[in-house]
Design a protein around this motif. Structure first.
Motif, PDB file in Angstrom:
ATOM      1  N   TRP A   1       0.863  -1.182   0.000  1.00  0.00           N
ATOM      2  CA  TRP A   1       0.000   0.000   0.000  1.00  0.00           C
ATOM      3  C   TRP A   1       0.897   1.227   0.000  1.00  0.00           C
ATOM      4  O   TRP A   1       1.871   1.270   0.762  1.00  0.00           O
ATOM      5  CB  TRP A   1      -0.895   0.030   1.239  1.00  0.00           C
ATOM      6  N   VAL A   2       0.556   2.205  -0.807  1.00  0.00           N
ATOM      7  CA  VAL A   2       1.386   3.405  -0.897  1.00  0.00           C
ATOM      8  C   VAL A   2       0.495   4.641  -0.962  1.00  0.00           C
ATOM      9  O   VAL A   2      -0.517   4.649  -1.666  1.00  0.00           O
ATOM     10  CB  VAL A   2       2.301   3.378  -2.139  1.00  0.00           C
ATOM     11  N   ILE A   3       0.889   5.676  -0.223  1.00  0.00           N
ATOM     12  CA  ILE A   3       0.256   6.988  -0.322  1.00  0.00           C
ATOM     13  C   ILE A   3       1.349   7.966  -0.744  1.00  0.00           C
ATOM     14  O   ILE A   3       2.361   8.113  -0.062  1.00  0.00           O
ATOM     15  CB  ILE A   3      -0.382   7.417   1.013  1.00  0.00           C
ATOM     16  N   TYR A   4       1.137   8.619  -1.884  1.00  0.00           N
ATOM     17  CA  TYR A   4       2.204   9.388  -2.526  1.00  0.00           C
ATOM     18  C   TYR A   4       2.205  10.853  -2.084  1.00  0.00           C
ATOM     19  O   TYR A   4       2.272  11.762  -2.903  1.00  0.00           O
ATOM     20  CB  TYR A   4       2.073   9.282  -4.042  1.00  0.00           C
ATOM     21  N   THR A   5       2.127  11.052  -0.805  1.00  0.00           N
ATOM     22  CA  THR A   5       2.192  12.389  -0.239  1.00  0.00           C
ATOM     23  C   THR A   5       3.659  12.747   0.015  1.00  0.00           C
ATOM     24  O   THR A   5       4.574  12.044  -0.409  1.00  0.00           O
ATOM     25  CB  THR A   5       1.391  12.435   1.059  1.00  0.00           C
ATOM     26  N   SER A   6       3.889  13.825   0.718  1.00  0.00           N
ATOM     27  CA  SER A   6       5.240  14.166   1.154  1.00  0.00           C
ATOM     28  C   SER A   6       5.184  14.464   2.649  1.00  0.00           C
ATOM     29  O   SER A   6       4.614  15.486   3.041  1.00  0.00           O
ATOM     30  CB  SER A   6       5.762  15.381   0.386  1.00  0.00           C
ATOM     31  N   PRO A   7       5.716  13.569   3.488  1.00  0.00           N
ATOM     32  CA  PRO A   7       6.432  12.350   3.144  1.00  0.00           C
ATOM     33  C   PRO A   7       5.498  11.258   2.608  1.00  0.00           C
ATOM     34  O   PRO A   7       4.293  11.299   2.854  1.00  0.00           O
ATOM     35  CB  PRO A   7       7.038  11.916   4.482  1.00  0.00           C
ATOM     36  N   GLU A   8       6.106  10.322   1.881  1.00  0.00           N
ATOM     37  CA  GLU A   8       5.336   9.186   1.392  1.00  0.00           C
ATOM     38  C   GLU A   8       5.070   8.194   2.528  1.00  0.00           C
ATOM     39  O   GLU A   8       5.780   8.171   3.533  1.00  0.00           O
ATOM     40  CB  GLU A   8       6.089   8.490   0.257  1.00  0.00           C
ATOM     41  N   ILE A   9       4.032   7.380   2.321  1.00  0.00           N
ATOM     42  CA  ILE A   9       3.663   6.340   3.284  1.00  0.00           C
ATOM     43  C   ILE A   9       3.556   5.021   2.528  1.00  0.00           C
ATOM     44  O   ILE A   9       2.987   4.981   1.433  1.00  0.00           O
ATOM     45  CB  ILE A   9       2.305   6.668   3.942  1.00  0.00           C
ATOM     46  N   ALA A  10       4.116   3.962   3.083  1.00  0.00           N
ATOM     47  CA  ALA A  10       4.029   2.663   2.419  1.00  0.00           C
ATOM     48  C   ALA A  10       4.074   1.550   3.457  1.00  0.00           C
ATOM     49  O   ALA A  10       4.759   1.673   4.482  1.00  0.00           O
ATOM     50  CB  ALA A  10       5.176   2.490   1.410  1.00  0.00           C
ATOM     51  N   TRP A  11       3.344   0.490   3.163  1.00  0.00           N
ATOM     52  CA  TRP A  11       3.414  -0.670   4.049  1.00  0.00           C
ATOM     53  C   TRP A  11       2.990  -1.929   3.314  1.00  0.00           C
ATOM     54  O   TRP A  11       2.332  -1.886   2.275  1.00  0.00           O
ATOM     55  CB  TRP A  11       2.563  -0.467   5.297  1.00  0.00           C
ATOM     56  N   ALA A  12       3.392  -3.055   3.873  1.00  0.00           N
ATOM     57  CA  ALA A  12       2.989  -4.364   3.363  1.00  0.00           C
ATOM     58  C   ALA A  12       2.971  -5.340   4.528  1.00  0.00           C
ATOM     59  O   ALA A  12       3.800  -5.248   5.438  1.00  0.00           O
ATOM     60  CB  ALA A  12       3.948  -4.857   2.279  1.00  0.00           C
ATOM     61  N   GLY A  13       2.017  -6.273   4.497  1.00  0.00           N
ATOM     62  CA  GLY A  13       1.930  -7.271   5.549  1.00  0.00           C
ATOM     63  C   GLY A  13       1.199  -6.780   6.780  1.00  0.00           C
ATOM     64  O   GLY A  13       0.432  -5.810   6.736  1.00  0.00           O
ATOM     65  N   LEU A  14       1.454  -7.426   7.899  1.00  0.00           N
ATOM     66  CA  LEU A  14       0.724  -7.170   9.138  1.00  0.00           C
ATOM     67  C   LEU A  14       1.341  -6.018   9.922  1.00  0.00           C
ATOM     68  O   LEU A  14       2.558  -5.837   9.940  1.00  0.00           O
ATOM     69  CB  LEU A  14       0.740  -8.417  10.025  1.00  0.00           C
ATOM     70  N   THR A  15       0.470  -5.246  10.580  1.00  0.00           N
ATOM     71  CA  THR A  15       0.965  -4.299  11.566  1.00  0.00           C
ATOM     72  C   THR A  15       1.331  -5.074  12.831  1.00  0.00           C
ATOM     73  O   THR A  15       0.983  -6.250  12.997  1.00  0.00           O
ATOM     74  CB  THR A  15      -0.096  -3.248  11.914  1.00  0.00           C
ATOM     75  N   GLU A  16       2.021  -4.397  13.730  1.00  0.00           N
ATOM     76  CA  GLU A  16       2.368  -5.031  15.002  1.00  0.00           C
ATOM     77  C   GLU A  16       1.105  -5.469  15.732  1.00  0.00           C
ATOM     78  O   GLU A  16       1.034  -6.598  16.257  1.00  0.00           O
ATOM     79  CB  GLU A  16       3.169  -4.042  15.844  1.00  0.00           C
ATOM     80  N   GLY A  17       0.080  -4.622  15.731  1.00  0.00           N
ATOM     81  CA  GLY A  17      -1.168  -4.958  16.409  1.00  0.00           C
ATOM     82  C   GLY A  17      -1.884  -6.129  15.773  1.00  0.00           C
ATOM     83  O   GLY A  17      -2.415  -7.006  16.465  1.00  0.00           O
ATOM     84  N   GLN A  18      -1.918  -6.163  14.433  1.00  0.00           N
ATOM     85  CA  GLN A  18      -2.584  -7.266  13.735  1.00  0.00           C
ATOM     86  C   GLN A  18      -1.895  -8.594  14.014  1.00  0.00           C
ATOM     87  O   GLN A  18      -2.557  -9.631  14.185  1.00  0.00           O
ATOM     88  CB  GLN A  18      -2.605  -6.989  12.239  1.00  0.00           C
ATOM     89  N   ALA A  19      -0.578  -8.575  14.065  1.00  0.00           N
ATOM     90  CA  ALA A  19       0.164  -9.801  14.352  1.00  0.00           C
ATOM     91  C   ALA A  19      -0.163 -10.316  15.757  1.00  0.00           C
ATOM     92  O   ALA A  19      -0.370 -11.526  15.959  1.00  0.00           O
ATOM     93  CB  ALA A  19       1.660  -9.555  14.213  1.00  0.00           C
TER      94      ALA A  19
END
Length: 477
Positions: free
Chosen positions: A360-378
């Motif tokens: 997942w990517v959000i192309y703002t400044s700064p950019e945001i990106a992630w993949a997989g589980l968050t710490e909470g989801q895990a």
């Protein structure tokens, strides 16, 4: 059936794809590569002309990134270059030229899809594709007054912006496409929805001079992202001047010649805000209008998405569906991978999409990106985790760029060390997330990532250091 024309007077293909967006055009190209006689039916028009690529290429991913890039350059010239010893006086905005550049980028990319169709011998049919009937073992699809047929049909009709019942699109109330085509910078811009689209478009116009207020019904910001990432991103956006209100309930939206008034409940207060333009970005809905779903018995779920099994098969024989129209993550790259997978499945191959590691990517400044589980989801899954985190402020390349905002966070299984998720906020993380996805695709560990040699100085070293941080052995902090 096949390409032998057993239905008199009807052009017959092996595969017909309905929809020319990322899911559809990729499925068509891959089907053609696999030896199928393939047609792609698409009704999208821009400027009165057919334009392949769907929402993403024409009025979504590509033009929004062009505008994000242009607006970031404008911001840099006005506010950041002086730190590099570059002095620019009285930089001016030529919005018409900026919009023309955006359109030129879209023209080039849409033309690229047309070229790929010709290269791979995909027949492009312009018009609204509608399932008509099953005939002699194949499906007949109407394209305007024309009928074509194929043994296999792939539905890839995408999605449309969700309207707010209190504020239907029109006038000063716009969707994502309208928000990419303002003829002048609005003095006051309202955005309903603090998701990917709302934040990206709000960022564009804030940098170009608008006073931007973002209204969000949920109680927090980017609640699907890792909380640490969400907090950092929100802090940075607020520093830039974006104003947010969370947990609001829209009560009334009215328009006049001058603009839009939005009345909303914010806690125990009733607020009325006035805007020149209002962007409604509250999600997207499946686009099945005109498809003929009801007439042929194509099954939809209660939200209107086409129902499929794990192999993208619908309830109708040899009719498949992929992309936004089947729900899940409404991401162009997810749709593209489904396009490849379904074509390979039709060919008897083992097409597959790993939904656990889609970035997942959000192309703002700064950019945001992630993949997989968050710490909470895990932890919700009952997993013991270890976490490594490293800031861009300790990275030499980021310091040289003059952008040290954010960090990289790696979440790993405490027992196996397998990487469960990687979460980033900072410069160029849309590019950095690819490395994390690759390692996760191969079930790699934080140790694998930590011992991989990364060039110095690069931003990618932050990923390595975050992986080292899982075992509390970062080098540069």
């Amino acid at each position: 059936m096949g390409a032998h024309g057993i239905i008199p007077g009807v052009d017959v293909f092996d595969v017909i794809v309905i929809g020319g967006g990322p899911a559809g055009y990729v499925a068509a190209i891959r089907a053609a590569q696999l030896g199928f006689k393939t047609a792609c039916v698409d009704a999208f028009e821009r400027g009165g002309k057919a334009s392949l690529g769907g929402t993403c290429l024409n009025v979504g991913c590509i033009p929004s990134k062009a505008m994000l890039d242009s607006s970031e350059r404008f911001e840099m010239v006005n506010h950041e270059l002086s730190e590099h010893g570059i002095l620019v006086d009285s930089a001016k905005l030529d919005l018409a030229k900026m919009l023309a550049r955006k359109e030129a980028v879209v023209d080039k990319m849409s033309g690229g899809v047309t070229y790929l169709f010709k290269k791979n011998k995909v027949t492009s049919l312009h018009g609204l594709g509608r399932l008509v009937r099953q005939d002699q073992g194949g499906w007949v699809v109407a394209v305007g007054d024309q009928e074509v047929a194929a043994k296999h049909v792939i539905v890839a009709t995408g999605s449309s912006p969700r309207e707010l019942p209190l504020a239907p699109f029109g006038g000063h109330v716009v969707d994502n496409a309208g928000a990419l085509a303002f003829e002048q910078v609005p003095d006051r811009l309202g955005v309903i929805g603090a998701g990917v689209i709302g934040v990206e478009l709000g960022s564009v116009w804030r940098r170009l001079g608008a006073d931007v207020t973002v209204l969000e019904a949920l109680p927090g910001f980017l609640m699907t992202a890792d909380p640490a990432v969400s907090r950092e991103a929100l802090k940075q956006f607020q520093k830039q001047g974006l104003k947010f209100s969370f947990g609001v309930k829209i009560q009334e939206v009215t328009q006049d010649v001058a603009g839009v008034k939005v009345t909303y409940q914010d806690g125990d207060k009733t607020v009325t805000a006035e805007f020149d333009k209002l962007v409604v970005a509250i999600g997207r809905v499946p686009h099945t209008k005109g498809l003929g779903a009801q007439e042929v018995g194509l099954e939809l779920d209660e939200r209107g998405f086409v129902k499929t099994d794990a192999h993208y098969r619908t309830n109708l024989p040899n009719v498949y569906a992929i992309g936004d129209v089947i729900g899940g993550a409404m991401l162009a790259h997810k749709a593209e991978e489904e396009g490849v997978a379904v074509a390979e499945m039709i060919a008897g191959q083992a097409g597959h999409v790993n939904y656990e590691v889609i970035p997942w990517v959000i192309y703002t400044s700064p950019e945001i990106a992630w993949a997989g589980l968050t710490e909470g989801q895990a932890k919700e899954r009952g997993l013991d985790v270890r976490v490594g985190q490293f800031p861009f402020s300790a990275n030499g390349r980021a310091a040289g760029h003059g952008d040290t905002r954010g960090f990289v966070k790696v979440v790993a299984d405490a027992k196996t060390d397998r990487i469960l998720g990687v979460h980033m906020v900072g410069p160029n993380v849309s590019e950095l997330i690819g490395e994390a996805v690759t390692v996760m695709e191969f079930a790699g560990s934080s140790e694998d990532l930590a011992r991989t040699v990364h060039a110095h100085p690069t931003l990618s070293e932050v990923v390595k250091e975050a992986a080292l941080g899982v075992e509390k052995r970062t080098i540069h902090m």
